[in-house]
Design a protein around this motif. Structure first.
Motif, PDB file in Angstrom:
ATOM      1  N   ALA A  37       0.820  -1.219   0.000  1.00 42.32           N
ATOM      2  CA  ALA A  37       0.000   0.000   0.000  1.00 42.32           C
ATOM      3  C   ALA A  37       0.850   1.264   0.000  1.00 42.32           C
ATOM      4  O   ALA A  37       0.480   2.258  -0.617  1.00 42.32           O
ATOM      5  CB  ALA A  37      -0.944  -0.008   1.202  1.00 42.32           C
ATOM      6  N   VAL A  38       1.986   1.245   0.700  1.00 41.56           N
ATOM      7  CA  VAL A  38       2.821   2.448   0.774  1.00 41.56           C
ATOM      8  C   VAL A  38       3.926   2.474  -0.269  1.00 41.56           C
ATOM      9  O   VAL A  38       4.673   3.444  -0.331  1.00 41.56           O
ATOM     10  CB  VAL A  38       3.453   2.623   2.178  1.00 41.56           C
ATOM     11  CG1 VAL A  38       2.390   2.752   3.237  1.00 41.56           C
ATOM     12  CG2 VAL A  38       4.430   1.521   2.504  1.00 41.56           C
ATOM     13  N   SER A  39       4.028   1.457  -1.085  1.00 40.14           N
ATOM     14  CA  SER A  39       5.154   1.344  -2.013  1.00 40.14           C
ATOM     15  C   SER A  39       5.201   2.467  -3.040  1.00 40.14           C
ATOM     16  O   SER A  39       6.272   2.927  -3.400  1.00 40.14           O
ATOM     17  CB  SER A  39       5.124   0.000  -2.742  1.00 40.14           C
ATOM     18  OG  SER A  39       4.050  -0.026  -3.667  1.00 40.14           O
ATOM     19  N   GLY A  40       4.041   2.899  -3.512  1.00 37.92           N
ATOM     20  CA  GLY A  40       4.019   3.946  -4.524  1.00 37.92           C
ATOM     21  C   GLY A  40       4.386   3.458  -5.913  1.00 37.92           C
ATOM     22  O   GLY A  40       4.383   4.230  -6.865  1.00 37.92           O
ATOM     23  N   GLY A  48      -2.244  -4.672  -2.868  1.00 37.41           N
ATOM     24  CA  GLY A  48      -2.493  -4.446  -1.445  1.00 37.41           C
ATOM     25  C   GLY A  48      -3.980  -4.236  -1.163  1.00 37.41           C
ATOM     26  O   GLY A  48      -4.512  -4.762  -0.185  1.00 37.41           O
ATOM     27  N   ASP A  49      -4.656  -3.471  -2.029  1.00 36.66           N
ATOM     28  CA  ASP A  49      -6.095  -3.250  -1.856  1.00 36.66           C
ATOM     29  C   ASP A  49      -6.878  -4.559  -1.953  1.00 36.66           C
ATOM     30  O   ASP A  49      -7.853  -4.767  -1.220  1.00 36.66           O
ATOM     31  CB  ASP A  49      -6.623  -2.262  -2.902  1.00 36.66           C
ATOM     32  CG  ASP A  49      -6.187  -0.838  -2.637  1.00 36.66           C
ATOM     33  OD1 ASP A  49      -5.763  -0.537  -1.499  1.00 36.66           O
ATOM     34  OD2 ASP A  49      -6.257  -0.019  -3.586  1.00 36.66           O
ATOM     35  N   ILE A  50      -6.467  -5.446  -2.828  1.00 33.45           N
ATOM     36  CA  ILE A  50      -7.126  -6.750  -2.965  1.00 33.45           C
ATOM     37  C   ILE A  50      -6.945  -7.560  -1.683  1.00 33.45           C
ATOM     38  O   ILE A  50      -7.892  -8.176  -1.177  1.00 33.45           O
ATOM     39  CB  ILE A  50      -6.581  -7.513  -4.183  1.00 33.45           C
ATOM     40  CG1 ILE A  50      -6.996  -6.795  -5.470  1.00 33.45           C
ATOM     41  CG2 ILE A  50      -7.057  -8.963  -4.186  1.00 33.45           C
ATOM     42  CD1 ILE A  50      -6.286  -7.299  -6.723  1.00 33.45           C
ATOM     43  N   ILE A  51      -5.738  -7.526  -1.124  1.00 29.56           N
ATOM     44  CA  ILE A  51      -5.484  -8.244   0.133  1.00 29.56           C
ATOM     45  C   ILE A  51      -6.320  -7.640   1.259  1.00 29.56           C
ATOM     46  O   ILE A  51      -6.919  -8.367   2.056  1.00 29.56           O
ATOM     47  CB  ILE A  51      -3.980  -8.228   0.469  1.00 29.56           C
ATOM     48  CG1 ILE A  51      -3.193  -9.000  -0.595  1.00 29.56           C
ATOM     49  CG2 ILE A  51      -3.734  -8.816   1.857  1.00 29.56           C
ATOM     50  CD1 ILE A  51      -1.691  -8.830  -0.500  1.00 29.56           C
ATOM     51  N   TYR A  52      -6.382  -6.321   1.338  1.00 30.81           N
ATOM     52  CA  TYR A  52      -7.207  -5.671   2.361  1.00 30.81           C
ATOM     53  C   TYR A  52      -8.691  -6.014   2.178  1.00 30.81           C
ATOM     54  O   TYR A  52      -9.411  -6.232   3.144  1.00 30.81           O
ATOM     55  CB  TYR A  52      -7.024  -4.151   2.353  1.00 30.81           C
ATOM     56  CG  TYR A  52      -5.786  -3.694   3.070  1.00 30.81           C
ATOM     57  CD1 TYR A  52      -5.652  -3.896   4.441  1.00 30.81           C
ATOM     58  CD2 TYR A  52      -4.764  -3.052   2.398  1.00 30.81           C
ATOM     59  CE1 TYR A  52      -4.517  -3.474   5.118  1.00 30.81           C
ATOM     60  CE2 TYR A  52      -3.629  -2.626   3.057  1.00 30.81           C
ATOM     61  CZ  TYR A  52      -3.508  -2.843   4.420  1.00 30.81           C
ATOM     62  OH  TYR A  52      -2.392  -2.431   5.083  1.00 30.81           O
ATOM     63  N   PHE A  53      -9.149  -6.069   0.940  1.00 25.31           N
ATOM     64  CA  PHE A  53     -10.535  -6.441   0.654  1.00 25.31           C
ATOM     65  C   PHE A  53     -10.831  -7.839   1.204  1.00 25.31           C
ATOM     66  O   PHE A  53     -11.843  -8.058   1.865  1.00 25.31           O
ATOM     67  CB  PHE A  53     -10.786  -6.390  -0.864  1.00 25.31           C
ATOM     68  CG  PHE A  53     -12.146  -6.886  -1.268  1.00 25.31           C
ATOM     69  CD1 PHE A  53     -13.254  -6.061  -1.176  1.00 25.31           C
ATOM     70  CD2 PHE A  53     -12.306  -8.184  -1.745  1.00 25.31           C
ATOM     71  CE1 PHE A  53     -14.510  -6.518  -1.554  1.00 25.31           C
ATOM     72  CE2 PHE A  53     -13.557  -8.645  -2.112  1.00 25.31           C
ATOM     73  CZ  PHE A  53     -14.659  -7.814  -2.026  1.00 25.31           C
ATOM     74  N   VAL A  67      -0.063  -2.158  13.214  1.00 30.55           N
ATOM     75  CA  VAL A  67       0.453  -1.189  12.244  1.00 30.55           C
ATOM     76  C   VAL A  67       1.860  -1.634  11.862  1.00 30.55           C
ATOM     77  O   VAL A  67       2.740  -1.748  12.716  1.00 30.55           O
ATOM     78  CB  VAL A  67       0.461   0.235  12.820  1.00 30.55           C
ATOM     79  CG1 VAL A  67       1.109   1.195  11.840  1.00 30.55           C
ATOM     80  CG2 VAL A  67      -0.949   0.676  13.158  1.00 30.55           C
ATOM     81  N   LEU A  68       2.058  -1.914  10.569  1.00 29.25           N
ATOM     82  CA  LEU A  68       3.368  -2.358  10.095  1.00 29.25           C
ATOM     83  C   LEU A  68       4.074  -1.310   9.253  1.00 29.25           C
ATOM     84  O   LEU A  68       5.298  -1.236   9.251  1.00 29.25           O
ATOM     85  CB  LEU A  68       3.222  -3.657   9.285  1.00 29.25           C
ATOM     86  CG  LEU A  68       2.713  -4.870  10.054  1.00 29.25           C
ATOM     87  CD1 LEU A  68       2.616  -6.074   9.131  1.00 29.25           C
ATOM     88  CD2 LEU A  68       3.614  -5.183  11.234  1.00 29.25           C
ATOM     89  N   ALA A  69       3.312  -0.545   8.492  1.00 27.97           N
ATOM     90  CA  ALA A  69       3.871   0.521   7.669  1.00 27.97           C
ATOM     91  C   ALA A  69       2.909   1.707   7.801  1.00 27.97           C
ATOM     92  O   ALA A  69       1.959   1.818   7.041  1.00 27.97           O
ATOM     93  CB  ALA A  69       4.023   0.081   6.219  1.00 27.97           C
ATOM     94  N   SER A  70       3.177   2.532   8.786  1.00 27.78           N
ATOM     95  CA  SER A  70       2.264   3.613   9.133  1.00 27.78           C
ATOM     96  C   SER A  70       1.868   4.411   7.897  1.00 27.78           C
ATOM     97  O   SER A  70       2.722   4.726   7.066  1.00 27.78           O
ATOM     98  CB  SER A  70       2.931   4.519  10.166  1.00 27.78           C
ATOM     99  OG  SER A  70       2.016   5.455  10.642  1.00 27.78           O
ATOM    100  N   PRO A  71       0.622   4.683   7.736  1.00 34.14           N
ATOM    101  CA  PRO A  71      -0.542   4.460   8.591  1.00 34.14           C
ATOM    102  C   PRO A  71      -1.249   3.128   8.320  1.00 34.14           C
ATOM    103  O   PRO A  71      -2.345   2.916   8.821  1.00 34.14           O
ATOM    104  CB  PRO A  71      -1.454   5.628   8.219  1.00 34.14           C
ATOM    105  CG  PRO A  71      -1.244   5.795   6.757  1.00 34.14           C
ATOM    106  CD  PRO A  71       0.247   5.496   6.561  1.00 34.14           C
ATOM    107  N   TYR A  72      -0.637   2.252   7.555  1.00 34.13           N
ATOM    108  CA  TYR A  72      -1.298   0.996   7.170  1.00 34.13           C
ATOM    109  C   TYR A  72      -0.985  -0.122   8.170  1.00 34.13           C
ATOM    110  O   TYR A  72       0.114  -0.222   8.693  1.00 34.13           O
ATOM    111  CB  TYR A  72      -0.863   0.569   5.768  1.00 34.13           C
ATOM    112  CG  TYR A  72      -1.322   1.536   4.719  1.00 34.13           C
ATOM    113  CD1 TYR A  72      -2.613   1.481   4.214  1.00 34.13           C
ATOM    114  CD2 TYR A  72      -0.468   2.516   4.240  1.00 34.13           C
ATOM    115  CE1 TYR A  72      -3.043   2.376   3.252  1.00 34.13           C
ATOM    116  CE2 TYR A  72      -0.883   3.415   3.275  1.00 34.13           C
ATOM    117  CZ  TYR A  72      -2.178   3.339   2.787  1.00 34.13           C
ATOM    118  OH  TYR A  72      -2.589   4.230   1.844  1.00 34.13           O
TER     119      TYR A  72
END
Length: 169
Positions: A37-40, A48-53, A67-72
């Motif tokens: 999600a934070v990779s850019g 990442g969105d699919i995994i979160y879904f 929290v592993l990679a703030s704010p995610y």
């Protein structure tokens, strides 16, 4: 045994392969989702969105993940990740023992089902206690109860998924 033979005599059991593939996804998906999600980088946040879904649809409290990679945060809470960890531990144990041992619950028929069912209730009972306000959410507590549930699931299902529980007939 359902599988396909390759030229060197190696047989891939498809049920076992698919189960291991899904387990790897459950082990690594929640951990890598915040970093994707934070990779850019192109497409990685979409993965990442699919995994979160998926995490939102399997975990009752995904908003309580670490929290592993703030704010995610992780895609699931530690109760769910404890369950996955229990499954992984038992999968590794099955790989070492080849399904030999008194602790594989599926060999006991309905008695094994009963023992596994009682142990698998650790997760929902802890969740119910937390929802009813008997205690608050604590990562160590929920991880332990998830782990017990994952161990029970694994002790019952690993011989079925990876062993000789099926026949060629």
């Amino acid at each position: 045994m359902v599988g396909v033979a390759f030229s060197r005599g190696v047989q891939v059991r498809w049920v076992s392969f698919i189960a291991d593939f899904l387990l790897l996804g459950m082990v690594f998906g929640p951990l890598v989702a915040p970093f994707l999600a934070v990779s850019g980088l192109p497409l990685l946040p979409v993965v990442g969105d699919i995994i979160y879904f998926m995490g939102r649809h399997v975990c009752p409290q995904p908003d309580l993940g670490l929290v592993l990679a703030s704010p995610y945060m992780m895609a699931v809470c530690m109760r769910c990740y404890g369950t996955v960890t229990g499954l992984l531990v038992i999968r590794l144990l099955y790989g070492v023992t080849g399904g030999e041992g008194f602790y594989w619950l599926s060999q006991y028929g309905w008695s094994g089902v009963a023992v596994a069912s009682v142990l698998m209730m650790a997760y929902p009972l802890e969740l119910a206690a937390q929802v009813l306000g008997w205690w608050g959410f604590h990562n160590y507590v929920v991880t332990f109860f998830g782990l017990v549930t994952g161990l029970a699931w694994g002790l019952f299902t690993m011989p079925i998924l990876h062993g000789g529980a099926t026949s060629d007939q």
